[in-house]
Design a protein around this motif. Structure first.
Motif, PDB file in Angstrom:
ATOM      1  N   THR A  87       0.836  -1.204   0.000  1.00 52.45           N
ATOM      2  CA  THR A  87       0.000   0.000   0.000  1.00 52.45           C
ATOM      3  C   THR A  87       0.872   1.256   0.000  1.00 52.45           C
ATOM      4  O   THR A  87       2.085   1.200   0.185  1.00 52.45           O
ATOM      5  CB  THR A  87      -0.973  -0.004   1.197  1.00 52.45           C
ATOM      6  OG1 THR A  87      -0.231  -0.216   2.389  1.00 52.45           O
ATOM      7  CG2 THR A  87      -2.002  -1.100   1.054  1.00 52.45           C
ATOM      8  N   ALA A  88       0.198   2.384  -0.228  1.00 50.03           N
ATOM      9  CA  ALA A  88       0.911   3.658  -0.421  1.00 50.03           C
ATOM     10  C   ALA A  88       1.696   4.054   0.833  1.00 50.03           C
ATOM     11  O   ALA A  88       1.276   3.764   1.955  1.00 50.03           O
ATOM     12  CB  ALA A  88      -0.092   4.745  -0.772  1.00 50.03           C
ATOM     13  N   SER A  89       2.820   4.722   0.595  1.00 48.48           N
ATOM     14  CA  SER A  89       3.646   5.205   1.696  1.00 48.48           C
ATOM     15  C   SER A  89       2.846   6.158   2.572  1.00 48.48           C
ATOM     16  O   SER A  89       1.979   6.879   2.090  1.00 48.48           O
ATOM     17  CB  SER A  89       4.876   5.937   1.164  1.00 48.48           C
ATOM     18  OG  SER A  89       5.613   5.074   0.344  1.00 48.48           O
ATOM     19  N   GLN A  90       3.159   6.165   3.860  1.00 46.96           N
ATOM     20  CA  GLN A  90       2.476   7.055   4.798  1.00 46.96           C
ATOM     21  C   GLN A  90       3.451   8.031   5.421  1.00 46.96           C
ATOM     22  O   GLN A  90       4.573   7.657   5.744  1.00 46.96           O
ATOM     23  CB  GLN A  90       1.844   6.237   5.934  1.00 46.96           C
ATOM     24  CG  GLN A  90       0.526   5.623   5.561  1.00 46.96           C
ATOM     25  CD  GLN A  90      -0.040   4.796   6.701  1.00 46.96           C
ATOM     26  OE1 GLN A  90       0.488   4.805   7.808  1.00 46.96           O
ATOM     27  NE2 GLN A  90      -1.109   4.086   6.416  1.00 46.96           N
ATOM     28  N   GLY A  91       2.989   9.242   5.624  1.00 48.42           N
ATOM     29  CA  GLY A  91       3.779  10.232   6.362  1.00 48.42           C
ATOM     30  C   GLY A  91       4.885  10.801   5.503  1.00 48.42           C
ATOM     31  O   GLY A  91       5.320  10.212   4.522  1.00 48.42           O
ATOM     32  N   SER A  92       5.329  11.986   5.867  1.00 51.05           N
ATOM     33  CA  SER A  92       6.455  12.561   5.152  1.00 51.05           C
ATOM     34  C   SER A  92       7.583  12.722   6.156  1.00 51.05           C
ATOM     35  O   SER A  92       7.423  12.455   7.324  1.00 51.05           O
ATOM     36  CB  SER A  92       6.071  13.912   4.553  1.00 51.05           C
ATOM     37  OG  SER A  92       5.795  14.811   5.604  1.00 51.05           O
ATOM     38  N   GLY A  93       8.715  13.182   5.700  1.00 47.17           N
ATOM     39  CA  GLY A  93       9.867  13.338   6.592  1.00 47.17           C
ATOM     40  C   GLY A  93      11.028  12.632   5.952  1.00 47.17           C
ATOM     41  O   GLY A  93      11.209  11.434   6.102  1.00 47.17           O
ATOM     42  N   ALA A  94      11.775  13.387   5.196  1.00 42.97           N
ATOM     43  CA  ALA A  94      12.883  12.789   4.467  1.00 42.97           C
ATOM     44  C   ALA A  94      13.951  12.354   5.451  1.00 42.97           C
ATOM     45  O   ALA A  94      14.418  13.140   6.258  1.00 42.97           O
ATOM     46  CB  ALA A  94      13.444  13.804   3.487  1.00 42.97           C
ATOM     47  N   GLU A  95      14.297  11.107   5.395  1.00 46.50           N
ATOM     48  CA  GLU A  95      15.352  10.573   6.240  1.00 46.50           C
ATOM     49  C   GLU A  95      16.481  10.136   5.324  1.00 46.50           C
ATOM     50  O   GLU A  95      16.488  10.444   4.153  1.00 46.50           O
ATOM     51  CB  GLU A  95      14.809   9.386   7.024  1.00 46.50           C
ATOM     52  CG  GLU A  95      13.707   9.770   7.987  1.00 46.50           C
ATOM     53  CD  GLU A  95      14.214  10.599   9.150  1.00 46.50           C
ATOM     54  OE1 GLU A  95      15.406  10.465   9.493  1.00 46.50           O
ATOM     55  OE2 GLU A  95      13.448  11.384   9.712  1.00 46.50           O
TER      56      GLU A  95
END
Ligand code: ZN
Ligand code: ZN
Ligand code: FE
Length: 743
Positions: A87-95
């Protein structure tokens, strides 16, 4: 329905982890979903065999994945799922979610050697388990549009592979085939590989576009071609790296199992292997080892499969400048060195040199950390959990920067010598580049104590918050502590720091120290007796200057007069007496240079470390330990080499074998420093001994020091360079410790 919520941490994105989980779910009859989020991979699973499913997540993980933790908790499904979905990725926040570039995998190698016309002989074949990553990346998130593959529209076949979770190329961002992907050229015409091979075998030099930059390439068995390359590149003696398949390597070296593991790691670094071959001496004059790497792109494999002999692969640059990455730049800058340019239309987004390592008796040792090794992160040691974001700017030569965020340290790739204006540009760009890629907003800044380093000046200009200036050798010590996970409150360690030059806390130049301390601070417990560096910077280039200073200091001026008949001794002696352009230094690196000059190294070094490397190679040829270590004096923490010089001059007069003298020198230095550090541990002042500084790239010195330390716990570098390439990591942790204390 009851199930599990499974959290997977580590290097688990961009490595084929979700399709791997999807396939595992099918194997174990598990239903539910898998997705990426800012913390890694998240799975909701239900089924009868969940224990086996969870165990296989670690045991069967894909080749490029690194699973740091698998955490499970119960999860209640409202409706029992009947399928397993990605399923689609959740949340943002480039790590730090980009993996390093990886060498061609066995399956892709089989494809390029196979018969499917889409991939047979195709130089840009890759899959989820291999291929370009960081070198093609413009920005995050890591998907095709943000890479230099974005301009190539996938054909229907590639698109189908990309969309199929059962396919090895599912979500492989650089996926390509001969129908839709990048194409090679060599001047004009077809059959690029065959023509390139023909020209190499005829002794021509080709510039070849690799993953992180251009190489200059020639036949490594062709002495004339090597001589031409050296002349055109103005590179008289610096060792040239070689590329060969296992067949070629086995014909010229006998790698140990550990060396084979290093060679075949996904980073495919250059590995220094004992020189036991009939290859031309001009590849690495006077050295006991040659640097070898395996082919790591399909282009390299195709070329090696055709020429079937080792190739020189040295970085394609003008002397001192960074490696060329652009096609136009290659024509302009390498056109004069190369007889032809083998290139292609996939752009290189980020310049990365080949990584370099060696394997010592005590494990792997990284000499240059670049392609295939970045952007990997290191976990911070215990006690640093709540550290604010830090950026540290390293030293001046072998520069690299380090970012700290979320309990992880990210040490950048090797950037190089900041005296070069283009490298300096690269450095400034890399600072902005890493900050943008990792969404980094530092509140604490760190740099070297030396105000003349461009990196220090950059830090001062950049620092929007606290700026912590770190003593050079203290940073070497803590870089070693950090990579060994030494806790913030772990207690003091005795650091034997044998190095080139670094500004000391007392305004003199240090480089042969025993520092007692940790992240929070240090004391200078012992040091090599300082001697002047006659001519300052010139003393780093010309080893004989250090020989003059050290012999004079040892009361052996008459010997210096005999050994250096043509040197401007009077002028330099006056300058040293008055302290004009002759700063005092305790550098161990310059002591190595002085001893190399005693044993016959004359003139100037053509690359940094040349004299010391020759001295190490010489010592390794000694066949007996007769005579033991040369004696060093010690009074109140000052380690005096005068007795060593006297013993060495006596050996010289007796016609002692120079290899044995080189060995006695290494051994004497190791014993002198080890004895001091060992005493600090035995007295309870230190809990362990850490070995750092550029001299510890010398595997013989490392081994002799460890032997001399006996049972004392020893911390070594295996993950970051002992040289200035690792310095920023140490600076970052000192700044973090200082920041915690001050707040
Ligand atoms: Zn592959
Ligand atoms: Zn295609
Ligand atoms: Fe250093």
């Amino acid at each position: 329905m009851d199930g599990l919520r499974i959290r997977v941490r580590g290097q688990v994105q961009g490595v084929g982890f979700r399709p791997f989980i999807w396939q595992l779910a099918r194997r174990f009859g598990v239903t539910g979903e898998v997705l990426n989020d800012p913390e890694g991979v998240l799975i909701h699973a239900c089924g009868a065999d969940l224990d086996a499913f969870v165990a296989a997540i670690t045991s069967d993980a894909p080749p490029l994945a690194r699973v740091d933790a698998v955490e499970t908790a119960s999860h209640v499904f409202d409706d029992t799922p009947t399928t397993f979905e990605i399923t689609a990725s959740q949340g943002s926040g480039a790590e730090t979610r980009v993996t390093p570039d990886a060498a061609t995998c066995p399956d892709c190698l089989a494809d390029i050697r196979g018969s499917d016309p889409r991939r047979a002989g195709y130089a840009f074949t890759n899959c989820t388990h291999c291929g370009p990553r960081f070198t093609i990346l413009h920005g995050l998130p890591y998907d095709r549009a943000k890479t230099t593959m974005g301009v190539f529209e996938m054909c229907a076949d590639c698109a189908a592979e990309y969309a199929d979770p059962a396919d090895r190329r599912f979500h492989a961002q650089p996926v390509a085939c001969a129908v839709c992907g990048p194409q090679l050229w060599l001047d004009h015409g077809e059959d690029v590989i065959a023509r390139a091979a023909e020209r190499l075998l005829a002794g021509e030099i080709l510039a070849i576009k690799g993953l992180g930059g251009f190489h200059l390439c020639c036949d490594a068995t062709h002495a004339d071609a090597i001589a031409t390359l050296r002349t055109r590149k103005h590179r008289p003696t610096k060792p040239l790296a070689l590329m060969g398949r296992w067949e070629e390597i086995a014909a010229h070296a006998t790698p140990s199992p550990e060396e084979r593991a290093a060679l075949s790691s996904s980073a495919a670094p250059i590995v220094l292997l004992a020189h036991q071959s009939t290859l031309p001496d001009a590849l690495a004059p006077g050295q006991d080892r040659l640097g070898w790497m395996l082919p790591y792109t399909p282009l390299h494999h195709l070329l090696l499969d055709t020429v079937q002999r080792p190739l020189v692969m040295t970085s394609g640059n003008l002397s001192g400048e960074p490696q060329v990455i652009g096609n136009d730049e290659a024509v302009e800058k390498l056109g004069g060195f190369a007889d032809g340019i083998l290139s292609h239309n996939r752009e290189i987004a980020r310049r990365l040199d080949d990584s370099v390592m060696q394997v010592t008796k005590h494990g792997p040792m990284i000499l240059r950390r670049a392609r295939g090794m970045v952007p990997d992160t290191l976990p911070l040691p215990p006690g640093f959990e709540k550290t604010r974001q830090v950026v540290a700017f390293g030293a001046h030569l072998k520069s690299a920067i380090c970012l700290v965020k979320n309990g992880q340290a990210l040490l950048s790739h090797h950037l190089g010598d900041l005296d070069d204006p283009l490298t300096w540009d690269e450095f400034v760009k890399a600072d902005a580049d890493y900050a943008a890629l990792f969404d980094h907003h530092p509140e604490v800044f760190a740099c070297d104590l030396h105000p003349g380093y461009r990196s220090s000046q950059h830090a001062a200009a950049r620092a929007g918050g606290a700026l912590v200036e770190v003593q050079h050798h203290h940073a070497h010590l803590t870089a070693c502590l950090a990579e060994n996970g030494w806790p913030l409150e772990g207690g003091p360690v005795a650091g034997i720091i044998l190095d080139g030059l670094g500004l000391g806390s007392d305004g003199t130049i240090w480089g042969g120290e025993v520092l007692l301390g940790d992240y929070a601070g240090f004391a200078r417990a012992a040091h090599l007796k300082p001697a002047p560096l006659p001519g300052a910077d010139m003393a780093s280039r010309e080893p004989w200057r250090n020989l003059l200073a050290r012999l004079d200091q040892a009361g052996l001026s008459d010997v210096a007069d005999t050994m250096l008949p043509d040197a401007p001794r009077d002028v330099l002696r006056q300058a040293m007496a008055k302290g004009v352009n002759a700063p005092l230094s305790s550098s161990a690196g310059r002591l190595f240079d002085a001893f190399a000059a005693l044993l016959g190294f004359s003139g100037a070094q053509s690359f940094e470390g040349e004299a010391a490397m020759l001295l190490e190679a010489m010592a390794l040829r000694a066949d007996g330990g007769a005579g033991g270590p040369y004696p060093f004096g010690e009074t109140d923490g000052v380690i005096d080499p005068a007795p060593m010089w006297k013993a060495a001059i006596a050996d010289l007069r007796q016609g002692t074998d120079k290899s044995l003298m080189a060995l006695r020198f290494h051994s004497g230095l190791a014993h002198a420093f080890a004895a001091t550090a060992q005493r600090l541990v035995i007295a309870g002042n230190a809990k362990a001994v850490a070995l750092s500084g550029g001299c510890f790239q010398n595997a013989l010195l490392l081994d002799l020091t460890i032997s001399a330390l006996g049972d004392v716990p020893v911390l070594l570098h295996t993950k970051v360079p002992a040289n200035d390439g690792g310095l920023a990591l140490g600076q970052a942790l000192i700044a973090a410790a200082t920041d915690r204390r001050d707040r």
